[in-house]
Design a protein around this motif. Sequence first.
Motif, PDB file in Angstrom:
ATOM      1  N   ASN A 239       0.824  -1.210   0.000  1.00 23.84           N
ATOM      2  CA  ASN A 239       0.000   0.000   0.000  1.00 23.84           C
ATOM      3  C   ASN A 239       0.859   1.262   0.000  1.00 23.84           C
ATOM      4  OD1 ASN A 239      -2.389  -1.440  -0.077  1.00 23.84           O
ATOM      5  ND2 ASN A 239      -2.599  -1.489   2.140  1.00 23.84           N
ATOM      6  N   ALA A 240       1.967   1.236   0.721  1.00 24.71           N
ATOM      7  CA  ALA A 240       2.859   2.398   0.739  1.00 24.71           C
ATOM      8  C   ALA A 240       3.453   2.631  -0.650  1.00 24.71           C
ATOM      9  CB  ALA A 240       3.975   2.192   1.766  1.00 24.71           C
ATOM     10  N   VAL A 241       3.897   1.558  -1.287  1.00 25.10           N
ATOM     11  CA  VAL A 241       4.468   1.687  -2.631  1.00 25.10           C
ATOM     12  C   VAL A 241       3.393   2.142  -3.612  1.00 25.10           C
ATOM     13  CG1 VAL A 241       5.457   0.374  -4.551  1.00 25.10           C
ATOM     14  CG2 VAL A 241       6.344   0.061  -2.245  1.00 25.10           C
ATOM     15  N   ARG A 242       2.194   1.591  -3.478  1.00 27.92           N
ATOM     16  CA  ARG A 242       1.088   1.981  -4.362  1.00 27.92           C
ATOM     17  C   ARG A 242       0.799   3.471  -4.210  1.00 27.92           C
ATOM     18  NH1 ARG A 242      -2.742  -1.657  -3.014  1.00 27.92           N
ATOM     19  NH2 ARG A 242      -2.039  -3.044  -4.662  1.00 27.92           N
ATOM     20  N   GLY A 243       0.786   3.974  -2.979  1.00 25.64           N
ATOM     21  CA  GLY A 243       0.556   5.399  -2.751  1.00 25.64           C
ATOM     22  C   GLY A 243       1.637   6.261  -3.386  1.00 25.64           C
ATOM     23  N   GLU A 244       2.891   5.845  -3.235  1.00 27.62           N
ATOM     24  CA  GLU A 244       3.991   6.590  -3.846  1.00 27.62           C
ATOM     25  C   GLU A 244       3.868   6.593  -5.369  1.00 27.62           C
ATOM     26  OE1 GLU A 244       6.484   8.351  -2.381  1.00 27.62           O
ATOM     27  OE2 GLU A 244       5.515   7.982  -0.457  1.00 27.62           O
ATOM     28  N   LEU A 245       3.513   5.450  -5.946  1.00 28.09           N
ATOM     29  CA  LEU A 245       3.358   5.373  -7.402  1.00 28.09           C
ATOM     30  C   LEU A 245       2.201   6.242  -7.886  1.00 28.09           C
ATOM     31  CD1 LEU A 245       4.028   1.591  -8.094  1.00 28.09           C
ATOM     32  CD2 LEU A 245       5.463   3.533  -8.721  1.00 28.09           C
ATOM     33  N   GLU A 246       1.103   6.254  -7.136  1.00 24.88           N
ATOM     34  CA  GLU A 246      -0.032   7.095  -7.524  1.00 24.88           C
ATOM     35  C   GLU A 246       0.355   8.569  -7.475  1.00 24.88           C
ATOM     36  OE1 GLU A 246      -3.184   5.872  -4.921  1.00 24.88           O
ATOM     37  OE2 GLU A 246      -3.583   4.037  -6.063  1.00 24.88           O
ATOM     38  N   LEU A 247       1.107   8.945  -6.455  1.00 26.06           N
ATOM     39  CA  LEU A 247       1.561  10.330  -6.349  1.00 26.06           C
ATOM     40  C   LEU A 247       2.492  10.683  -7.507  1.00 26.06           C
ATOM     41  CD1 LEU A 247       1.659  12.955  -4.737  1.00 26.06           C
ATOM     42  CD2 LEU A 247       3.563  11.995  -3.442  1.00 26.06           C
ATOM     43  N   ALA A 248       3.411   9.794  -7.839  1.00 24.60           N
ATOM     44  CA  ALA A 248       4.323  10.038  -8.958  1.00 24.60           C
ATOM     45  C   ALA A 248       3.552  10.138 -10.270  1.00 24.60           C
ATOM     46  CB  ALA A 248       5.375   8.928  -9.040  1.00 24.60           C
TER      47      ALA A 248
ATOM     48  N   ASP B 115       2.917  16.610 -17.727  1.00 25.14           N
ATOM     49  CA  ASP B 115       2.488  16.379 -19.105  1.00 25.14           C
ATOM     50  C   ASP B 115       1.461  17.429 -19.526  1.00 25.14           C
ATOM     51  OD1 ASP B 115       2.521  14.928 -21.544  1.00 25.14           O
ATOM     52  OD2 ASP B 115       0.639  13.928 -20.953  1.00 25.14           O
ATOM     53  N   GLY B 116       0.523  17.744 -18.673  1.00 26.72           N
ATOM     54  CA  GLY B 116      -0.472  18.786 -18.964  1.00 26.72           C
ATOM     55  C   GLY B 116       0.184  20.138 -19.153  1.00 26.72           C
ATOM     56  N   TRP B 117       1.134  20.459 -18.309  1.00 22.92           N
ATOM     57  CA  TRP B 117       1.851  21.736 -18.428  1.00 22.92           C
ATOM     58  C   TRP B 117       2.608  21.799 -19.745  1.00 22.92           C
ATOM     59  CZ3 TRP B 117       7.109  22.747 -18.722  1.00 22.92           C
ATOM     60  CH2 TRP B 117       7.476  24.098 -18.607  1.00 22.92           C
ATOM     61  N   ALA B 118       3.264  20.669 -20.119  1.00 20.47           N
ATOM     62  CA  ALA B 118       4.026  20.651 -21.379  1.00 20.47           C
ATOM     63  C   ALA B 118       3.095  20.789 -22.570  1.00 20.47           C
ATOM     64  CB  ALA B 118       4.828  19.357 -21.478  1.00 20.47           C
ATOM     65  N   GLN B 119       1.942  20.165 -22.533  1.00 22.25           N
ATOM     66  CA  GLN B 119       0.994  20.283 -23.644  1.00 22.25           C
ATOM     67  C   GLN B 119       0.445  21.707 -23.742  1.00 22.25           C
ATOM     68  OE1 GLN B 119      -1.968  17.269 -23.195  1.00 22.25           O
ATOM     69  NE2 GLN B 119      -0.569  15.601 -23.817  1.00 22.25           N
TER      70      GLN B 119
ATOM     71  N   LEU C 236       3.414  13.327 -12.777  1.00 22.58           N
ATOM     72  CA  LEU C 236       3.724  13.192 -14.205  1.00 22.58           C
ATOM     73  C   LEU C 236       2.578  13.681 -15.083  1.00 22.58           C
ATOM     74  CD1 LEU C 236       5.587   9.766 -14.341  1.00 22.58           C
ATOM     75  CD2 LEU C 236       6.530  12.042 -14.748  1.00 22.58           C
ATOM     76  N   ARG C 237       1.347  13.407 -14.680  1.00 29.69           N
ATOM     77  CA  ARG C 237       0.196  13.918 -15.445  1.00 29.69           C
ATOM     78  C   ARG C 237       0.188  15.441 -15.421  1.00 29.69           C
ATOM     79  NH1 ARG C 237      -2.485   9.568 -12.969  1.00 29.69           N
ATOM     80  NH2 ARG C 237      -3.360  10.930 -11.390  1.00 29.69           N
ATOM     81  N   GLY C 238       0.520  16.033 -14.273  1.00 29.85           N
ATOM     82  CA  GLY C 238       0.586  17.492 -14.174  1.00 29.85           C
ATOM     83  C   GLY C 238       1.671  18.062 -15.068  1.00 29.85           C
TER      84      GLY C 238
END
Length: 110
Positions: free
Chosen positions: A70-79, A87-91, A83-85
């Motif tokens: 669960n800790a790793v899953r939370g870190e991955l979701e945050l990452a 990517d949105g900024w770059a677009q 990354l989506r943010g």
Amino acid sequence: LLCNYQTYCLYHLPSVKILDRMHVSDTEHQAAEAAFARKRLYYNMRIKLAKRQALDSIRFARSLHDECTNAVRGELELAAKVLRGIDGWAQARKANPPAASVPAAQPQDE
């Protein structure tokens, strides 16, 4: 006192009258039966204890695994969110590039 192999032999061979060139009495047969019963009870308790400890260890390992997962899953979701943010900024920057040069502010004469 009987040795373990003598106890084993007397318990499993109740009709034996002579063991190791010695006469065996009914009292010794009864002592072998009692000793074997105590040993059986003792080892059954040890087996139950070992099973319970193993089960507790497995439960602890599972809870630790779930906690780490669960800790790793939370870190991955945050990452992924970061990354989506990015990517949105770059677009957005690609769609609306900044001006090549911003004109300097002109001083006003009074």
